[in-house]
Design a protein around this motif. Structure first.
Motif, mmCIF file in Angstrom:
data_model
loop_
_atom_site.group_PDB
_atom_site.id
_atom_site.type_symbol
_atom_site.label_atom_id
_atom_site.label_comp_id
_atom_site.label_asym_id
_atom_site.label_seq_id
_atom_site.Cartn_x
_atom_site.Cartn_y
_atom_site.Cartn_z
ATOM 1 N N MET A 191 30.329 -19.059 -14.357
ATOM 2 C CA MET A 191 31.170 -18.009 -13.772
ATOM 3 C C MET A 191 32.604 -18.540 -13.629
ATOM 4 O O MET A 191 32.804 -19.703 -13.281
ATOM 5 N N GLU A 192 33.575 -17.678 -13.886
ATOM 6 C CA GLU A 192 34.969 -18.077 -13.757
ATOM 7 C C GLU A 192 35.253 -18.589 -12.347
ATOM 8 O O GLU A 192 34.878 -17.960 -11.350
ATOM 9 N N GLN A 193 35.922 -19.735 -12.247
ATOM 10 C CA GLN A 193 36.105 -20.392 -10.952
ATOM 11 C C GLN A 193 36.897 -19.533 -9.968
ATOM 12 O O GLN A 193 36.606 -19.521 -8.776
ATOM 13 N N LYS A 194 37.886 -18.799 -10.469
ATOM 14 C CA LYS A 194 38.699 -17.953 -9.580
ATOM 15 C C LYS A 194 37.824 -16.904 -8.894
ATOM 16 O O LYS A 194 37.930 -16.685 -7.683
ATOM 17 N N ILE A 195 36.959 -16.250 -9.668
ATOM 18 C CA ILE A 195 36.083 -15.228 -9.093
ATOM 19 C C ILE A 195 35.090 -15.869 -8.128
ATOM 20 O O ILE A 195 34.832 -15.345 -7.037
ATOM 21 N N TYR A 196 34.540 -17.019 -8.528
ATOM 22 C CA TYR A 196 33.612 -17.748 -7.654
ATOM 23 C C TYR A 196 34.267 -18.035 -6.300
ATOM 24 O O TYR A 196 33.696 -17.754 -5.233
ATOM 25 N N ASN A 197 35.471 -18.572 -6.335
ATOM 26 C CA ASN A 197 36.160 -18.925 -5.088
ATOM 27 C C ASN A 197 36.455 -17.695 -4.242
ATOM 28 O O ASN A 197 36.334 -17.733 -3.010
ATOM 29 N N GLU A 198 36.848 -16.597 -4.891
ATOM 30 C CA GLU A 198 37.139 -15.366 -4.150
ATOM 31 C C GLU A 198 35.884 -14.831 -3.466
ATOM 32 O O GLU A 198 35.931 -14.377 -2.316
ATOM 33 N N TYR A 199 34.742 -14.896 -4.146
ATOM 34 C CA TYR A 199 33.500 -14.394 -3.564
ATOM 35 C C TYR A 199 33.103 -15.210 -2.334
ATOM 36 O O TYR A 199 32.646 -14.658 -1.328
ATOM 37 N N VAL A 200 33.272 -16.517 -2.423
ATOM 38 C CA VAL A 200 32.985 -17.364 -1.262
ATOM 39 C C VAL A 200 33.883 -16.984 -0.095
ATOM 40 O O VAL A 200 33.431 -16.853 1.054
ATOM 41 N N GLU A 201 35.164 -16.773 -0.368
ATOM 42 C CA GLU A 201 36.108 -16.419 0.695
ATOM 43 C C GLU A 201 35.835 -15.040 1.264
ATOM 44 O O GLU A 201 36.001 -14.805 2.464
ATOM 45 N N ILE A 202 35.418 -14.090 0.431
ATOM 46 C CA ILE A 202 35.083 -12.756 0.923
ATOM 47 C C ILE A 202 33.961 -12.833 1.942
ATOM 48 O O ILE A 202 34.008 -12.190 2.997
ATOM 49 N N LEU A 203 32.954 -13.617 1.660
ATOM 50 C CA LEU A 203 31.852 -13.772 2.619
ATOM 51 C C LEU A 203 32.348 -14.360 3.929
ATOM 52 O O LEU A 203 31.956 -13.919 5.020
ATOM 53 N N LYS A 204 33.240 -15.333 3.850
ATOM 54 C CA LYS A 204 33.772 -15.940 5.069
ATOM 55 C C LYS A 204 34.645 -14.961 5.848
ATOM 56 O O LYS A 204 34.656 -14.975 7.078
ATOM 57 N N GLU A 205 35.384 -14.117 5.136
ATOM 58 C CA GLU A 205 36.232 -13.123 5.793
ATOM 59 C C GLU A 205 35.415 -12.038 6.468
ATOM 60 O O GLU A 205 35.758 -11.562 7.550
ATOM 61 N N GLU A 206 34.340 -11.615 5.820
ATOM 62 C CA GLU A 206 33.577 -10.466 6.296
ATOM 63 C C GLU A 206 32.562 -10.808 7.375
ATOM 64 O O GLU A 206 32.381 -10.053 8.331
ATOM 65 N N LEU A 207 31.871 -11.933 7.225
ATOM 66 C CA LEU A 207 30.722 -12.218 8.092
ATOM 67 C C LEU A 207 31.178 -12.970 9.338
ATOM 68 O O LEU A 207 30.950 -14.162 9.506
ATOM 69 N N LEU A 208 31.810 -12.216 10.232
ATOM 70 C CA LEU A 208 32.372 -12.772 11.457
ATOM 71 C C LEU A 208 31.495 -12.409 12.651
ATOM 72 O O LEU A 208 30.914 -11.328 12.699
ATOM 73 N N PRO A 209 31.425 -13.285 13.646
ATOM 74 C CA PRO A 209 30.660 -12.944 14.857
ATOM 75 C C PRO A 209 31.461 -12.020 15.758
ATOM 76 O O PRO A 209 32.688 -12.100 15.842
ATOM 77 N N ALA A 210 30.763 -11.123 16.425
ATOM 78 C CA ALA A 210 31.400 -10.206 17.370
ATOM 79 C C ALA A 210 30.423 -9.883 18.479
ATOM 80 O O ALA A 210 29.208 -9.864 18.272
ATOM 81 N N MET A 211 30.978 -9.629 19.666
ATOM 82 C CA MET A 211 30.170 -9.238 20.813
ATOM 83 C C MET A 211 30.176 -7.720 20.915
ATOM 84 O O MET A 211 31.225 -7.101 21.075
ATOM 85 N N GLY A 212 29.014 -7.088 20.805
ATOM 86 C CA GLY A 212 28.917 -5.660 21.037
ATOM 87 C C GLY A 212 29.609 -4.833 19.979
ATOM 88 O O GLY A 212 30.033 -5.322 18.941
ATOM 89 N N CYS A 213 29.727 -3.532 20.231
ATOM 90 C CA CYS A 213 30.393 -2.611 19.314
ATOM 91 C C CYS A 213 31.818 -3.097 19.070
ATOM 92 O O CYS A 213 32.558 -3.381 20.011
ATOM 93 N N THR A 214 32.225 -3.202 17.814
ATOM 94 C CA THR A 214 33.468 -3.890 17.481
ATOM 95 C C THR A 214 34.723 -3.141 17.924
ATOM 96 O O THR A 214 35.747 -3.775 18.183
ATOM 97 N N GLU A 215 34.690 -1.821 18.013
ATOM 98 C CA GLU A 215 35.896 -1.101 18.425
ATOM 99 C C GLU A 215 36.294 -1.397 19.880
ATOM 100 O O GLU A 215 37.461 -1.694 20.145
ATOM 101 N N PRO A 216 35.383 -1.307 20.865
ATOM 102 C CA PRO A 216 35.804 -1.689 22.221
ATOM 103 C C PRO A 216 36.210 -3.153 22.337
ATOM 104 O O PRO A 216 37.091 -3.493 23.135
ATOM 105 N N ILE A 217 35.613 -4.024 21.530
ATOM 106 C CA ILE A 217 36.012 -5.424 21.548
ATOM 107 C C ILE A 217 37.434 -5.569 21.019
ATOM 108 O O ILE A 217 38.244 -6.354 21.531
#
Length: 297
Positions: A1-27
């Motif tokens: 797989m092209e390294q640029k795409i590989y690196n972007e996919y890894v970063e997307i997961l890190k950007e998206e999968l964040l911890p949050a307490m409760g419903c995110t809008e009131p937080i």
């Protein structure tokens, strides 16, 4: 797989999968309030809140976690003021004490606060102005939950950046995401590159789903599904996701790992996959690769 795409996919997961307490809008509202108070530099005497209609809809009825059952935008604002520590972002309410719960309830009952719909056309917009002693601290968050686009003390700009509603909310290039490439990435990814973020999702979301199944949360949809339709893997997959949502939306103080800014989406992308992985007794590596597919899709 092209390294640029590989690196972007890894970063997307890190950007998206964040911890949050409760419903995110009131937080996010609590986080904004804490930033505004930090800019003000003292405890506010009054607060002005302007939020988009979507925020009003999402915050109106859910319990703000760690508040002893308080609901709504005003409760979220008071929670953020009392909690402080905007550096914690979506985990800002994680260490609220009993004394602070009493303080925020008193603040909610006594502090002058106006709440209005924002005049901006943004789908996601939070503006909070905290006032005291003739001074003010102001913050605006737009686009997504931690995207602070303006912070001011009185008329002095502390932080500001341009924002367009159509713009990407993240640094990575989402146009690189295709189903074909996601499958290729899931097959070839070095699991060590994604294991930490995915294991946190497994641990957090499974824990809150189990709490939803055993505790008394909301409408108890997860438990009802199990009682009505039995222990099939198909039913368990649905029930665990529903149970996690029951607990989360009704003030459970356990964190969740979100996806696309949503805790419910974070649980929907992960819990059914985990249930099936356990049923099939697959290796941990296979489960992680399956979660890569589910989360990126």
């Amino acid at each position: 797989m092209e390294q640029k795409i590989y690196n972007e996919y890894v970063e997307i997961l890190k950007e998206e999968l964040l911890p949050a307490m409760g419903c995110t809008e009131p937080i996010a509202v609590a986080y904004a309030a804490a930033v505004a108070v930090q800019a003000l530099g003292e405890k506010p005497e009054s607060v002005e809140v302007n939020v988009s209609a979507n925020i009003i809809k999402n915050v109106k009825s859910v319990v703000v976690p760690c508040t002893g059952g308080l609901r709504g935008i005003g409760a979220a604002v008071c929670a953020g003021i009392v909690a402080g520590c905007p550096e914690k972002e979506l985990e800002i309410l994680e260490e609220i004490t009993g004394e602070q719960k009493v303080e925020m309830k008193k603040m909610l009952d006594t502090m002058p606060m106006t709440i209005r719909e924002s005049d901006k056309e943004y789908i996601f917009d939070i503006q909070i102005k905290a006032c005291a002693g003739g001074h003010s601290g102001y913050v605006e968050i737009a686009g997504f939950h931690t995207n602070v686009i303006c912070v001011k003390k009185d008329d002095e700009i502390i932080r500001e950046k341009a924002y367009e509603e159509q713009g990407s909310s993240c640094a990575t290039d989402r146009s690189l995401l295709t189903v074909e490439k996601i499958i290729e990435f899931a097959d070839c990814v070095d699991v060590a590159d994604v294991e930490e973020v995915l294991q946190r999702q497994i641990d957090y979301n499974w824990a809150i789903a189990e709490e939803g199944m055993t505790g008394k949360w909301g409408a108890a949809i997860g438990k009802t599904l199990m009682e009505a339709y039995g222990n099939s893997v198909h039913n368990r997959a649905k029930a665990m996701a529903a149970a996690g949502s029951d607990a989360r939306m009704n003030g459970c103080e356990l964190p969740v790992v979100i996806n696309s800014g949503s805790g419910n989406q974070g649980m929907t992308t992960s819990l059914p996959v985990i249930v099936y992985a356990k049923e099939l007794n697959v290796s941990k590596e296979m489960m992680l690769r399956a979660l890569v597919v589910s989360n990126l899709i």
